[in-house]
Design an enzyme around this catalytic site. Sequence first.
Site, PDB file in Angstrom:
ATOM      1  N   SER A 159       0.795  -1.225   0.000  1.00  0.00           N
ATOM      2  CA  SER A 159       0.000   0.000   0.000  1.00  0.00           C
ATOM      3  C   SER A 159       0.828   1.277   0.000  1.00  0.00           C
ATOM      4  O   SER A 159       0.314   2.347  -0.346  1.00  0.00           O
ATOM      5  CB  SER A 159      -0.944   0.005   1.211  1.00  0.00           C
ATOM      6  OG  SER A 159      -0.227  -0.098   2.412  1.00  0.00           O
TER       7      SER A 159
ATOM      8  N   HIS B 176      -1.248   6.128   5.929  1.00  0.00           N
ATOM      9  CA  HIS B 176      -0.710   5.800   4.607  1.00  0.00           C
ATOM     10  C   HIS B 176      -0.290   7.072   3.872  1.00  0.00           C
ATOM     11  O   HIS B 176      -0.621   8.182   4.284  1.00  0.00           O
ATOM     12  CB  HIS B 176      -1.741   4.998   3.797  1.00  0.00           C
ATOM     13  CG  HIS B 176      -1.803   3.563   4.182  1.00  0.00           C
ATOM     14  ND1 HIS B 176      -2.381   3.149   5.355  1.00  0.00           N
ATOM     15  CD2 HIS B 176      -1.331   2.447   3.574  1.00  0.00           C
ATOM     16  CE1 HIS B 176      -2.257   1.833   5.458  1.00  0.00           C
ATOM     17  NE2 HIS B 176      -1.624   1.384   4.393  1.00  0.00           N
TER      18      HIS B 176
END
Length: 299
Positions: free
Chosen positions: A52, A280
């Site tokens: 990710s 993230h």
Amino acid sequence: MSRLLLAVPALVLVLAGCFSGSDRPQAAPAHVTGSPTGAPTAYDEYVALGDSYTAAPLVPPTDTSTICLRSGVNYPALVAEAMPGTTLTDVSCSGATTGNTTTPQTGRTGSVPPQLDALDRGTDLVTVGLGGNDDRLFGGVLGRCMQVAATDPAGSPCRDSFASRDGDRIETTFTDIAANIAEVVRAVRERSPHARVLVIGYPQIIPESGTCDLLPLAAGDYPFAREINERLTEAVRTGAERSDAEYVDVWTPSAGHDICGEEPWINGRVTSADTALAYHPLAVEQQAVAELVLDTLRG
């Protein structure tokens, strides 16, 4: 980050799986805006392998039809756009481990082929952004640290729990990540012997000092989480060195851009479909990594 970064409350990280039912990963569109300038010599076939931190989940525009949650302006897309004539096949996927280079990645909505299936003898550029999900390292550590933070807000309940139960396992995980990265590079070269291979490191996610509401850890656990973040990065670097792959250092340029920084490159605890998945990369981080990759390719 094995169980640390990418396992952030596993609840958010279970977004992992790309085009279910496809025989071979399809080339991702590289039609994006704001890409880096000053392109190096173009490559014919660029394949991006990754988790990710490569897929950049929920950085708009994101393909939400699969659990890969791959952004259309992640660093592979920006790199490819900066090299007209280069065909990009981006098989990065949220939740991927190094093991998913050779085994399918499954999720709630289907199964994704092994990432190495995207390679062939004509592939001449490969980036590898993996390691953080191995043994659920970063997500697992970060997730536990958040869960126990309220038990001793001023102390280090997470470090203490790992020291008493999982210290040896974490040490083994770092060793394994280095070996796994080296093995992925070797496997890439077997399938694509003429490819230039770049291993991409992880950024600074945890602040060097201080705390912030966007990263809800006990005050004494920030140094522990920072140590895991840094040691994961060093394990990836070691794997690149062992396999004689080029290493792209993201750690150094990301100093001061952690979750708590004034100009963060990493999102905090709030997931937003307009910004990024919690914990993230933000769009600015992907742009910075793309420029680092292009700088390496210009060299």
